[in-house]
Design a protein around this motif. Sequence first.
Motif, PDB file in Angstrom:
ATOM      1  N   ILE A   3      74.720 -15.267  -7.223  1.00 10.68           N
ATOM      2  CA  ILE A   3      74.737 -14.422  -8.418  1.00 10.68           C
ATOM      3  C   ILE A   3      76.050 -14.522  -9.181  1.00 10.68           C
ATOM      4  O   ILE A   3      76.175 -13.946 -10.258  1.00 10.68           O
ATOM      5  N   ASN A   4      77.025 -15.230  -8.631  1.00 10.29           N
ATOM      6  CA  ASN A   4      78.332 -15.349  -9.269  1.00 10.29           C
ATOM      7  C   ASN A   4      78.514 -16.764  -9.790  1.00 10.29           C
ATOM      8  O   ASN A   4      78.281 -17.733  -9.070  1.00 10.29           O
ATOM      9  N   ARG A   5      78.907 -16.875 -11.042  1.00 10.15           N
ATOM     10  CA  ARG A   5      79.118 -18.199 -11.621  1.00 10.15           C
ATOM     11  C   ARG A   5      80.302 -18.916 -10.991  1.00 10.15           C
ATOM     12  O   ARG A   5      80.359 -20.144 -10.970  1.00 10.15           O
ATOM     13  N   LYS A   6      81.264 -18.167 -10.469  1.00  8.85           N
ATOM     14  CA  LYS A   6      82.436 -18.771  -9.862  1.00  8.85           C
ATOM     15  C   LYS A   6      82.222 -18.908  -8.357  1.00  8.85           C
ATOM     16  O   LYS A   6      82.563 -18.015  -7.578  1.00  8.85           O
ATOM     17  N   ILE A   7      81.630 -20.022  -7.960  1.00  2.00           N
ATOM     18  CA  ILE A   7      81.396 -20.277  -6.544  1.00  2.00           C
ATOM     19  C   ILE A   7      82.679 -20.818  -5.933  1.00  2.00           C
ATOM     20  O   ILE A   7      83.298 -21.725  -6.493  1.00  2.00           O
ATOM     21  N   PRO A   8      83.136 -20.277  -4.808  1.00  3.36           N
ATOM     22  CA  PRO A   8      84.392 -20.747  -4.204  1.00  3.36           C
ATOM     23  C   PRO A   8      84.363 -22.241  -3.907  1.00  3.36           C
ATOM     24  O   PRO A   8      83.370 -22.771  -3.396  1.00  3.36           O
ATOM     25  N   LEU A   9      85.469 -22.904  -4.220  1.00  2.00           N
ATOM     26  CA  LEU A   9      85.569 -24.336  -3.970  1.00  2.00           C
ATOM     27  C   LEU A   9      85.454 -24.641  -2.478  1.00  2.00           C
ATOM     28  O   LEU A   9      84.881 -25.662  -2.088  1.00  2.00           O
ATOM     29  N   LYS A  10      85.961 -23.735  -1.650  1.00  2.00           N
ATOM     30  CA  LYS A  10      85.887 -23.933  -0.207  1.00  2.00           C
ATOM     31  C   LYS A  10      84.445 -24.022   0.260  1.00  2.00           C
ATOM     32  O   LYS A  10      84.105 -24.836   1.126  1.00  2.00           O
ATOM     33  N   PHE A  11      83.580 -23.176  -0.300  1.00  2.00           N
ATOM     34  CA  PHE A  11      82.163 -23.206   0.072  1.00  2.00           C
ATOM     35  C   PHE A  11      81.526 -24.536  -0.312  1.00  2.00           C
ATOM     36  O   PHE A  11      80.756 -25.119   0.457  1.00  2.00           O
ATOM     37  N   ILE A  16      79.906 -30.480   2.096  1.00  2.00           N
ATOM     38  CA  ILE A  16      79.837 -31.945   1.936  1.00  2.00           C
ATOM     39  C   ILE A  16      81.058 -32.650   2.516  1.00  2.00           C
ATOM     40  O   ILE A  16      81.297 -33.815   2.210  1.00  2.00           O
ATOM     41  N   LYS A  17      81.820 -31.967   3.356  1.00  2.00           N
ATOM     42  CA  LYS A  17      83.063 -32.567   3.855  1.00  2.00           C
ATOM     43  C   LYS A  17      82.799 -33.784   4.745  1.00  2.00           C
ATOM     44  O   LYS A  17      83.548 -34.770   4.694  1.00  2.00           O
ATOM     45  N   LEU A  18      81.741 -33.734   5.576  1.00  2.00           N
ATOM     46  CA  LEU A  18      81.448 -34.874   6.441  1.00  2.00           C
ATOM     47  C   LEU A  18      81.056 -36.117   5.642  1.00  2.00           C
ATOM     48  O   LEU A  18      81.612 -37.206   5.873  1.00  2.00           O
TER      49      LEU A  18
END
Length: 297
Positions: A3-11, A16-18
Amino acid sequence: MIINRKIPLKFLLEEIKLPLCIVLFLGLVFGLIPNYFPDLFPVFPMGIPTTLGIAISILLSYKINQSYNRWWEARKIWGEIVNDSRSLVLQLQLYLNEDDALLHKISHYQIAWCYALDSSLRRQGFPERLETMIAGEDLYRIKKQTNIPLAINQFQTRAVRNLYENKMYDEFARTQLEETLTRLVASMGKCERIKNTVFPPTYGQTLNAAIYLFVIFLSLSSAFQLSLVLQIVILISISTVFFFLQKLAHSLQDPFHNYPTDTPMTSLSRTIEINIRQLLEEENIPEPLEPNKFYIM
């Protein structure tokens, strides 16, 4: 549901880190090979990674479209559940005395049904909150069933039949109540169909393999002979977009997976509970669920 347009970059990076680590490894390996083993691989024309990149974009577009259709269908179904849950209580109040015990019992069963369907679709087992809404022998018999929402529907149906047999309302009222209960069972079946219809896993696996091939061909292409650091930055930047869209499509394809992109079933169930308890003029009405950071379940 996000519901928030600002999704945390960490999430975003956590998801997709692997794959990005694999891209980093491939970029380093195939970026260094031409320097140390110039004759090991031929220099590929730029048209090969370009064509592969276009193919990946088409495949991603198809998957995102199909996944979003599944998510949107699930959201529409739960919109129908909200409407039918309210309609059931309003119909009961129309046809019965508002002090009738069975009216309150069926209404509370409807609240329990919503929470039970939420837990069932998310594979969370028997929801403990049902013990505050259903008691006695009914709770014991419901716990013995494998499909808890369907068991609750059965008790609602029996209650509606008992009201009719005791001449609490006429044939027309019975028909209207039965149609509402039938729509609720149909909505449950639609949700189960989405949950149990698996999107082919080979599609996502093939898409990941195509992205890795794209990275390899781009690293060995004739027009991509840049400094190694710049090559890695470009490869990771392009791959991040591809992998993020692929992960988004993967999460949307199962809208009942207890994930931030889920259909907000728990929040909608709480909304239904608030509406029904207010219609019954009860006290101690719960508050709406608050979002968890950038999403609500």
